[in-house]
Design a protein around this motif. Sequence first.
Motif, PDB file in Angstrom:
ATOM      1  N   CYS A 154      36.274  18.372   5.409  1.00 15.59           N
ATOM      2  CA  CYS A 154      37.359  17.594   4.826  1.00 15.59           C
ATOM      3  C   CYS A 154      36.989  16.114   4.805  1.00 15.59           C
ATOM      4  O   CYS A 154      36.356  15.605   5.733  1.00 15.59           O
ATOM      5  CB  CYS A 154      38.633  17.799   5.654  1.00 15.59           C
ATOM      6  N   GLN A 155      37.389  15.442   3.757  1.00 11.31           N
ATOM      7  CA  GLN A 155      37.347  13.984   3.719  1.00 11.31           C
ATOM      8  C   GLN A 155      38.779  13.495   3.505  1.00 11.31           C
ATOM      9  O   GLN A 155      39.444  13.930   2.569  1.00 11.31           O
ATOM     10  CB  GLN A 155      36.426  13.489   2.604  1.00 11.31           C
ATOM     11  N   PHE A 156      39.243  12.597   4.405  1.00  5.99           N
ATOM     12  CA  PHE A 156      40.614  12.119   4.270  1.00  5.99           C
ATOM     13  C   PHE A 156      40.663  10.612   4.435  1.00  5.99           C
ATOM     14  O   PHE A 156      39.791  10.000   5.058  1.00  5.99           O
ATOM     15  CB  PHE A 156      41.539  12.816   5.276  1.00  5.99           C
ATOM     16  N   SER A 157      41.703  10.022   3.851  1.00 10.87           N
ATOM     17  CA  SER A 157      41.911   8.579   3.933  1.00 10.87           C
ATOM     18  C   SER A 157      43.383   8.308   4.179  1.00 10.87           C
ATOM     19  O   SER A 157      44.252   8.957   3.591  1.00 10.87           O
ATOM     20  CB  SER A 157      41.487   7.886   2.634  1.00 10.87           C
ATOM     21  N   ALA A 166      33.768  14.097  12.114  1.00  6.38           N
ATOM     22  CA  ALA A 166      32.346  14.336  11.828  1.00  6.38           C
ATOM     23  C   ALA A 166      31.685  13.131  11.178  1.00  6.38           C
ATOM     24  O   ALA A 166      30.633  13.254  10.572  1.00  6.38           O
ATOM     25  CB  ALA A 166      32.193  15.559  10.930  1.00  6.38           C
ATOM     26  N   GLY A 167      32.291  11.959  11.290  1.00  2.00           N
ATOM     27  CA  GLY A 167      31.659  10.753  10.782  1.00  2.00           C
ATOM     28  C   GLY A 167      32.449  10.095   9.669  1.00  2.00           C
ATOM     29  O   GLY A 167      33.433  10.641   9.165  1.00  2.00           O
ATOM     30  N   SER A 168      31.994   8.904   9.300  1.00  2.19           N
ATOM     31  CA  SER A 168      32.628   8.139   8.231  1.00  2.19           C
ATOM     32  C   SER A 168      31.744   8.115   7.003  1.00  2.19           C
ATOM     33  O   SER A 168      30.511   8.125   7.105  1.00  2.19           O
ATOM     34  CB  SER A 168      32.895   6.701   8.697  1.00  2.19           C
ATOM     35  N   VAL A 169      32.378   8.116   5.856  1.00  2.00           N
ATOM     36  CA  VAL A 169      31.694   7.952   4.579  1.00  2.00           C
ATOM     37  C   VAL A 169      32.423   6.828   3.847  1.00  2.00           C
ATOM     38  O   VAL A 169      33.454   6.341   4.297  1.00  2.00           O
ATOM     39  CB  VAL A 169      31.710   9.256   3.743  1.00  2.00           C
ATOM     40  N   HIS A 170      31.885   6.389   2.720  1.00  2.00           N
ATOM     41  CA  HIS A 170      32.561   5.350   1.975  1.00  2.00           C
ATOM     42  C   HIS A 170      33.978   5.797   1.620  1.00  2.00           C
ATOM     43  O   HIS A 170      34.185   6.848   1.023  1.00  2.00           O
ATOM     44  CB  HIS A 170      31.795   5.015   0.696  1.00  2.00           C
ATOM     45  N   TYR A 171      34.970   4.998   2.040  1.00  2.54           N
ATOM     46  CA  TYR A 171      36.379   5.167   1.661  1.00  2.54           C
ATOM     47  C   TYR A 171      37.060   6.377   2.304  1.00  2.54           C
ATOM     48  O   TYR A 171      38.173   6.741   1.905  1.00  2.54           O
ATOM     49  CB  TYR A 171      36.554   5.250   0.135  1.00  2.54           C
ATOM     50  N   ALA A 172      36.426   7.009   3.295  1.00  7.56           N
ATOM     51  CA  ALA A 172      37.040   8.195   3.891  1.00  7.56           C
ATOM     52  C   ALA A 172      36.437   8.478   5.263  1.00  7.56           C
ATOM     53  O   ALA A 172      35.398   7.932   5.644  1.00  7.56           O
ATOM     54  CB  ALA A 172      36.836   9.407   2.980  1.00  7.56           C
ATOM     55  N   SER A 173      37.103   9.345   6.002  1.00 11.11           N
ATOM     56  CA  SER A 173      36.581   9.890   7.249  1.00 11.11           C
ATOM     57  C   SER A 173      36.417  11.395   7.068  1.00 11.11           C
ATOM     58  O   SER A 173      37.183  12.025   6.348  1.00 11.11           O
ATOM     59  CB  SER A 173      37.546   9.620   8.409  1.00 11.11           C
TER      60      SER A 173
END
Length: 199
Positions: free
Chosen positions: A118-121, A148-155
């Motif tokens: 999942c990626q959420f913001s 599981a880490g951060s990505v651009h504009y999301a966790s």
Amino acid sequence: MKELVCGTSRIVGCRFSILPMSDRFVEIIMGALDSVHKDKVWMSTDDVSTCIRGRAEHVFDVTRAMYAFAASSGVHTVFNGTYSIGCPGDTEADVYMSEDANRLNSSIGEQAHIQTACQFSLYPLGTENYMDVIYREVDRAKESGTFAGSVHYASRLDGSLVDVFASLEAAFLHAIQSDHSHLVMTATVSAHSPSVKQR
């Protein structure tokens, strides 16, 4: 059928799409819509997405159950949703806020163990300390073991379907700053992705 009336309660809403990567997508989506208990939420579906509204626990209960049903097909299935509370003037269907807290879809069986990513913001609108709010919920996800880490504009969250949706619900509920604040959370959840096997 319940009458839709205006009011001042803190109704939660989610507009979402479920996207099965299969030529059986109509069957899978309609099966998810038909197989989940929805008596405690208001729901409207069009040709793009579905919107449900009600108490927070029932909105998360229904979205999790619908996605679990669709993902049980075994095909790569994505949930793309926007949760919101406190949108100014957002009162339609708040008669559903009178429902009790008992969740109608609390048991989702073996689907609870489906592995998801999942990626959420989080967007705590109108809050000066919004980054503190976001960092606090990231720390909460770390404590739960799903972060599981951060990505651009999301966790990113990884884990079983039930654990990932529990982390989403916890982040949303704890990020609400006051009885008057407006909070938005976006979430994209993926199961059975073939790209995982190629890593």
